[in-house]
Design an enzyme around this catalytic site. Structure first.
Site, PDB file in Angstrom:
ATOM      1  N   SER A 128       0.852  -1.188   0.000  1.00 56.50           N
ATOM      2  CA  SER A 128       0.000   0.000   0.000  1.00 56.50           C
ATOM      3  C   SER A 128       0.890   1.241   0.000  1.00 56.50           C
ATOM      4  CB  SER A 128      -0.953  -0.030   1.200  1.00 56.50           C
ATOM      5  OG  SER A 128      -1.896   1.021   1.118  1.00 56.50           O
ATOM      6  N   THR A 129       0.755   2.122   0.976  1.00 57.52           N
ATOM      7  CA  THR A 129       1.514   3.375   0.994  1.00 57.52           C
ATOM      8  C   THR A 129       3.019   3.114   0.916  1.00 57.52           C
ATOM      9  OG1 THR A 129      -0.208   4.287   2.415  1.00 57.52           O
ATOM     10  CG2 THR A 129       1.845   5.533   2.233  1.00 57.52           C
ATOM     11  N   HIS A 164      -2.675  -1.119  -3.264  1.00 51.47           N
ATOM     12  CA  HIS A 164      -3.775  -0.167  -3.117  1.00 51.47           C
ATOM     13  C   HIS A 164      -3.456   1.095  -3.914  1.00 51.47           C
ATOM     14  CE1 HIS A 164      -4.325  -2.192   1.077  1.00 51.47           C
ATOM     15  NE2 HIS A 164      -4.885  -2.904   0.109  1.00 51.47           N
ATOM     16  N   MET A 224      -0.283   1.335   5.164  1.00 51.79           N
ATOM     17  CA  MET A 224      -1.050   1.731   6.333  1.00 51.79           C
ATOM     18  C   MET A 224      -2.139   0.699   6.623  1.00 51.79           C
ATOM     19  SD  MET A 224      -2.857   5.433   6.899  1.00 51.79           S
ATOM     20  CE  MET A 224      -1.272   6.201   6.484  1.00 51.79           C
ATOM     21  N   ASP A 249      -4.270  -4.635   6.324  1.00 49.66           N
ATOM     22  CA  ASP A 249      -4.680  -5.515   5.243  1.00 49.66           C
ATOM     23  C   ASP A 249      -3.551  -6.473   4.892  1.00 49.66           C
ATOM     24  OD1 ASP A 249      -6.233  -6.613   3.205  1.00 49.66           O
ATOM     25  OD2 ASP A 249      -5.559  -5.139   1.718  1.00 49.66           O
TER      26      ASP A 249
END
Length: 327
Positions: free
Chosen positions: A146-147, A172, A264, A267
């Protein structure tokens, strides 16, 4: 000099465009109100420079924009006063432009930004590591991020050979960016990278990216374990969800190496634990090299991680993991 302007404030956008057209040698080729429009304009009509509202840097999608800028060699500046970055120190003075300055001062800054260029992302080192015969047909690699994950994926895919084991990725990104991310990763990877399609059977030399934000990417329970794009509620706060992909691979766990990268939230942590308990090899990015230690950190806390590694070591660790392959 070809310039693209991006600002959600239409009044400011119009004012900036009018200001730039007064400068000798400057051509405003596109005006955009959001990052999606900006991404499409830059990808299809690359300028020499993008000037955007500083507030747009705070959007999660800016990670994609930064990769696109570096890939195409496009310089960028944030406009002072056109929105502001909320993170302290998010912008250096070299990245700021004040269009209310004199013509000479503005032109000097624009020319300096374009002349400085951008740092390109790493290029794939094809053949650095090679898959091992038929084993690459049986193995399956799963990655969730993600991030901060876009640069992490570039680093990992840099060592993947053209004949890498079948690989599935959930990053993401948001609905509008997965196709662009697949194209950008494909430019920098030795293997083929593209969005997953419903019914795709993972094959060596192919890296499939979860598409959009409306469906989860999962694997069918029965051979040949094709990709399925499933509608449904968000899982662990996300769609597509890393947990959804990881849990769908439980019937294949003995063939799986799964990695959870910077991001973050949590998940992927529970799915990684389930995979490890079912016999998969599991890896997480360490705190020191994670932009956000949420996802890998949660996985470490619950015992889902076999090896916690710095980003620079993860690509080779994934490829060299010894599988308990059931033939």
């Amino acid at each position: 000099m070809r310039v693209i302007l991006a600002d959600p404030d239409k009044t400011q956008l119009r004012r900036s465009a009018q200001r730039l057209t007064t400068l000798r040698g400057i051509s405003v080729t596109d005006v955009c109100s959001d990052l999606t429009q900006t991404f499409n304009a830059v990808e299809h009509r690359p300028p020499q420079l993008v000037i955007l509202a500083a507030a747009l840097m705070e959007r999660p999608e800016f990670e994609m924009m930064d990769l696109l800028f570096r890939t195409l060699g496009v310089a960028w500046l944030a406009q002072r006063g056109a929105g502001r970055a909320t993170r302290p120190g998010a912008l250096s003075t070299e990245r700021l432009v004040d269009l209310d300055q004199s013509d000479e001062a503005v032109l000097a800054l624009l020319n300096r930004a374009v002349g400085a260029g951008t740092t390109p992302p790493p290029r794939a080192s094809a053949g650095l590591l090679r898959s091992v015969g038929k084993e690459s047909d049986q193995r399956l690699i799963l990655i969730g991020s993600s991030t901060g994950g876009i640069d992490a994926l570039l680093t990992i895919l840099d060592v993947f050979p053209a004949d890498c084991p079948p690989t599935l990725i959930v990053q993401h990104t948001g609905a509008s960016y997965s196709a662009g991310l697949a194209r950008l990763l494909d430019r920098h990877a030795a293997a083929q990278v593209r969005e997953a399609r419903d019914g795709d059977v993972p094959k060596p030399g192919t890296i499939l990216l979860a598409p959009g934000a409306d469906q989860h990417l999962v694997l069918s329970a029965r051979a040949p374990h094709a990709c399925n794009l499933q509608s449904g509620a968000r899982i662990s706060g996300h769609r597509p969800s890393v947990d959804a992909l990881f849990r769908s691979a439980l019937p294949l766990a003995s063939r799986v190496t799964a990695a959870l990268l910077t991001g973050m939230g949590r998940d992927g942590a529970d799915g990684l634990l389930a995979l490890r308990q079912a016999g998969a090899r599991t890896i997480a990015q360490d705190r020191a090299t994670s932009v956000v230690y949420g996802m890998p950190g949660h996985a470490v806390q619950i015992g889902a991680v076999e090896h916690e590694l710095p980003l620079s070591a993860i690509g080779s660790a994934i490829l060299n993991a010894r599988q308990r392959v059931k033939v």
